[in-house]
Design an enzyme around this catalytic site. Structure first.
Site, PDB file in Angstrom:
ATOM      1  N   THR A 102      13.979  -1.037  -1.072  1.00  0.00           N
ATOM      2  CA  THR A 102      13.708  -2.473  -1.191  1.00  0.00           C
ATOM      3  C   THR A 102      14.910  -3.360  -0.861  1.00  0.00           C
ATOM      4  O   THR A 102      16.072  -2.944  -1.017  1.00  0.00           O
ATOM      5  CB  THR A 102      13.268  -2.767  -2.646  1.00  0.00           C
ATOM      6  OG1 THR A 102      13.197  -4.174  -2.852  1.00  0.00           O
ATOM      7  CG2 THR A 102      14.257  -2.213  -3.668  1.00  0.00           C
ATOM      8  N   THR A 141       6.484  -0.578  -9.105  1.00  0.00           N
ATOM      9  CA  THR A 141       6.813  -1.743  -8.270  1.00  0.00           C
ATOM     10  C   THR A 141       6.682  -3.078  -9.010  1.00  0.00           C
ATOM     11  O   THR A 141       6.876  -4.129  -8.403  1.00  0.00           O
ATOM     12  CB  THR A 141       5.908  -1.778  -7.022  1.00  0.00           C
ATOM     13  OG1 THR A 141       4.540  -1.797  -7.457  1.00  0.00           O
ATOM     14  CG2 THR A 141       6.142  -0.576  -6.139  1.00  0.00           C
ATOM     15  N   TYR A 185      14.508  -3.189 -11.600  1.00  0.00           N
ATOM     16  CA  TYR A 185      13.805  -2.576 -10.460  1.00  0.00           C
ATOM     17  C   TYR A 185      14.796  -2.219  -9.356  1.00  0.00           C
ATOM     18  O   TYR A 185      14.812  -1.096  -8.848  1.00  0.00           O
ATOM     19  CB  TYR A 185      12.748  -3.558  -9.948  1.00  0.00           C
ATOM     20  CG  TYR A 185      12.098  -3.178  -8.638  1.00  0.00           C
ATOM     21  CD1 TYR A 185      11.204  -2.111  -8.560  1.00  0.00           C
ATOM     22  CD2 TYR A 185      12.365  -3.907  -7.468  1.00  0.00           C
ATOM     23  CE1 TYR A 185      10.594  -1.778  -7.346  1.00  0.00           C
ATOM     24  CE2 TYR A 185      11.758  -3.582  -6.266  1.00  0.00           C
ATOM     25  CZ  TYR A 185      10.874  -2.516  -6.206  1.00  0.00           C
ATOM     26  OH  TYR A 185      10.281  -2.187  -5.012  1.00  0.00           O
ATOM     27  N   LEU A 207       1.191   0.556   0.679  1.00  0.00           N
ATOM     28  CA  LEU A 207       1.724   1.230   1.870  1.00  0.00           C
ATOM     29  C   LEU A 207       1.013   2.560   2.107  1.00  0.00           C
ATOM     30  O   LEU A 207       0.658   2.888   3.243  1.00  0.00           O
ATOM     31  CB  LEU A 207       3.238   1.452   1.711  1.00  0.00           C
ATOM     32  CG  LEU A 207       3.902   2.222   2.845  1.00  0.00           C
ATOM     33  CD1 LEU A 207       3.715   1.500   4.184  1.00  0.00           C
ATOM     34  CD2 LEU A 207       5.388   2.437   2.566  1.00  0.00           C
TER      35      LEU A 207
HETATM   36  N1  LIG Z   1       5.426  -4.302  -2.967  1.00  0.00           N
HETATM   37  C1  LIG Z   1       6.521  -4.857  -2.455  1.00  0.00           C
HETATM   38  O1  LIG Z   1       6.608  -6.084  -2.290  1.00  0.00           O
HETATM   39  C2  LIG Z   1       7.680  -3.999  -2.046  1.00  0.00           C
HETATM   40  C3  LIG Z   1       8.846  -4.625  -1.578  1.00  0.00           C
HETATM   41  C4  LIG Z   1       9.928  -3.823  -1.201  1.00  0.00           C
HETATM   42  C5  LIG Z   1       9.845  -2.452  -1.293  1.00  0.00           C
HETATM   43  N2  LIG Z   1       8.703  -1.883  -1.770  1.00  0.00           N
HETATM   44  C6  LIG Z   1       8.668  -0.424  -1.877  1.00  0.00           C
HETATM   45  O2  LIG Z   1       7.664   0.052  -0.994  1.00  0.00           O
HETATM   46  C7  LIG Z   1       7.063   1.231  -1.526  1.00  0.00           C
HETATM   47  C8  LIG Z   1       5.560   1.074  -1.527  1.00  0.00           C
HETATM   48  O3  LIG Z   1       5.233  -0.067  -2.313  1.00  0.00           O
HETATM   49  P1  LIG Z   1       3.721  -0.525  -2.546  1.00  0.00           P
HETATM   50  O4  LIG Z   1       3.702  -2.007  -2.571  1.00  0.00           O
HETATM   51  O5  LIG Z   1       2.822   0.222  -1.629  1.00  0.00           O
HETATM   52  O6  LIG Z   1       3.526   0.000  -4.043  1.00  0.00           O
HETATM   53  P2  LIG Z   1       2.191   0.061  -4.890  1.00  0.00           P
HETATM   54  O7  LIG Z   1       1.073  -0.606  -4.198  1.00  0.00           O
HETATM   55  O8  LIG Z   1       2.564  -0.378  -6.275  1.00  0.00           O
HETATM   56  O9  LIG Z   1       1.884   1.632  -4.900  1.00  0.00           O
HETATM   57  C9  LIG Z   1       2.695   2.533  -5.574  1.00  0.00           C
HETATM   58  C10 LIG Z   1       1.854   3.721  -5.896  1.00  0.00           C
HETATM   59  O10 LIG Z   1       2.661   4.666  -6.591  1.00  0.00           O
HETATM   60  C11 LIG Z   1       1.891   5.188  -7.661  1.00  0.00           C
HETATM   61  N3  LIG Z   1       2.742   5.732  -8.702  1.00  0.00           N
HETATM   62  C12 LIG Z   1       3.383   5.087  -9.708  1.00  0.00           C
HETATM   63  N4  LIG Z   1       4.036   5.952 -10.475  1.00  0.00           N
HETATM   64  C13 LIG Z   1       3.819   7.187  -9.946  1.00  0.00           C
HETATM   65  C14 LIG Z   1       4.219   8.502 -10.317  1.00  0.00           C
HETATM   66  N5  LIG Z   1       4.986   8.731 -11.397  1.00  0.00           N
HETATM   67  N6  LIG Z   1       3.809   9.531  -9.552  1.00  0.00           N
HETATM   68  C15 LIG Z   1       3.022   9.321  -8.472  1.00  0.00           C
HETATM   69  N7  LIG Z   1       2.600   8.111  -8.095  1.00  0.00           N
HETATM   70  C16 LIG Z   1       2.994   7.040  -8.823  1.00  0.00           C
HETATM   71  C17 LIG Z   1       1.066   4.016  -8.118  1.00  0.00           C
HETATM   72  O11 LIG Z   1      -0.020   4.469  -8.892  1.00  0.00           O
HETATM   73  P3  LIG Z   1      -0.621   3.508 -10.039  1.00  0.00           P
HETATM   74  O12 LIG Z   1      -1.069   2.272  -9.347  1.00  0.00           O
HETATM   75  O13 LIG Z   1      -1.704   4.334 -10.620  1.00  0.00           O
HETATM   76  O14 LIG Z   1       0.519   3.244 -10.992  1.00  0.00           O
HETATM   77  C18 LIG Z   1       0.653   3.402  -6.801  1.00  0.00           C
HETATM   78  O15 LIG Z   1      -0.507   3.997  -6.276  1.00  0.00           O
HETATM   79  C19 LIG Z   1       7.692   1.430  -2.907  1.00  0.00           C
HETATM   80  O16 LIG Z   1       8.750   2.349  -2.796  1.00  0.00           O
HETATM   81  C20 LIG Z   1       8.258   0.069  -3.251  1.00  0.00           C
HETATM   82  O17 LIG Z   1       9.359   0.157  -4.127  1.00  0.00           O
HETATM   83  C21 LIG Z   1       7.625  -2.620  -2.138  1.00  0.00           C
END
Ligand SMILES: NC(=O)c1ccc[n+]([C@@H]2O[C@H](COP(=O)([O-])OP(=O)(O)OC[C@H]3O[C@@H](n4cnc5c(N)ncnc54)[C@H](OP(=O)(O)O)[C@@H]3O)[C@@H](O)[C@H]2O)c1
Length: 301
Positions: A114, A75, A138, A12
């Site tokens: 989520t 995630t 989660y 995102l």
């Molecule tokens: N993916 C899904 O299907 C999904 C579904 C529903 C809701 N969401 C929500 O949507 C949002 C975005 O999801 P996304 O899919 O874009 O997630 P993502 O691709 O996993 O990206 C999350 C980012 O957060 C970083 N991160 C992890 N721990 C951290 C910390 N302590 N401090 C700072 N950064 C940190 C990660 O870095 P590293 O990669 O280096 O760990 C990664 O760059 C999240 O809130 C997620 O819960 C996602």
């Protein structure tokens, strides 16, 4: 306008950056209020949101901000089962630290959550006011984050989304393409229903929503409900990959992957509050996926 985007290298975060830098999403131009925005894009290596001192220091050195968009999260749904405390530090406490700093400087905060806050035991799309009851580690940590953010920051938007796929990073769609290519077969759960959602479409809708002042909790997914199996078939068909497609029940999947987290059987979200406020501009999931599959060879990493 000054913005902070955390988790900026994730799915995102990357699409928000693309939209803010180009002024456009796939579905249209983003609001003009972001035209001259100065944006700090930070990820784990620069700002660990689970470090309270680091968050306070960052705001002191780089703030104040007008808006913070928190895309940082743990995630890995299955991984959270074996380290719920670690996930809580980021998904709940990290969100709280950002909320406190946003509140202190009067910034709006968009916090992303989520569909997995719902138990999913009732086949009916969930609206924002429905009872939550997460069934995974989660989901519990994300729900805790919602509660803490709403309590700590008056100008917050909590945006629940689902089944996200973006051009950058790992996701279900890319995994299906790889499995179909490498093994000629995909085996996917067909009795869990939800909403595949384009990260680019979500970025657009977040920017539209956050340009206003209708704070609170929102559901924001592409429209239409399907199973993971339907989603997987749509991906491999659009990629032109002929492969064997095996539907699995959740029970069969659990037998193959005993350490996997329990997931809601039905976690489809209804964008009810978007519809009633700024308007639900989220398109049908198949339309969004068609654009994604078309653009993936050029934009995917
Ligand atoms: N993916 C899904 O299907 C999904 C579904 C529903 C809701 N969401 C929500 O949507 C949002 C975005 O999801 P996304 O899919 O874009 O997630 P993502 O691709 O996993 O990206 C999350 C980012 O957060 C970083 N991160 C992890 N721990 C951290 C910390 N302590 N401090 C700072 N950064 C940190 C990660 O870095 P590293 O990669 O280096 O760990 C990664 O760059 C999240 O809130 C997620 O819960 C996602």
């Amino acid at each position: 306008m000054r913005l902070l985007v955390t988790g900026a290298r994730g799915q995102l975060g990357s699409e928000l950056r693309r939209c803010l830098e180009t002024g456009e999403a796939e579905v249209g131009a983003i609001p003009s209020c972001y035209e001259d925005a100065v944006v700090d894009y930070v990820d784990y290596d620069v700002l660990d949101i689970s470090d309270a001192h680091a968050v306070r220091s960052w705001f002191a050195a780089h703030g104040p901000y007008d808006m913070v968009v928190n895309c940082a999260a743990v995630t890995n749904v299955d991984g959270c089962e074996s380290d719920e405390a670690g996930a809580f530090k980021v998904n709940a406490l990290g969100a709280l630290y950002l909320a406190r700093s946003a509140q202190a400087c009067g910034a709006k905060l968009v916090h992303v959550s989520t569909d997995y806050v719902f138990a999913g035991d009732d086949p009916r799309p969930r609206v924002e006011t429905d009872h939550v009851c997460p069934i995974s580690a989660y989901g519990r940590t994300k729900w805790a984050g919602e509660v803490l953010v709403a309590d700590a920051c008056e100008r917050s938007f909590i945006v629940r989304t689902a089944w996200l796929y973006g051009y950058v990073g790992r996701n279900f769609a890319k995994t299906m393409i790889r499995l179909a290519k490498d093994h000629g077969k995909i085996s996917v759960v067909s009795d869990q229903m939800g909403n595949p959602t384009s990260a680019n479409d979500l970025a657009y809708e977040i920017l539209a929503l956050a340009s206003g002042e209708d704070f609170g909790t929102y559901h924001c997914t592409n429209n239409g409900t399907c199973s993971w199996f339907d989603f997987a078939c749509a991906v491999v068909d659009a990629a032109g990959l002929a492969c064997e497609k095996e539907p699995l029940t959740s029970a069969e999947y659990k037998l193959r992957f005993p350490n996997s987290a329990d997931r809601p059987a039905y976690s489809s979200l209804e964008n009810a509050r978007l519809r009633d406020t700024v308007g639900d501009e989220m398109r049908p999931w198949r339309d969004a996926l068609a654009d994604y599959m078309h653009n993936l060879p050029e934009l995917g990493d």
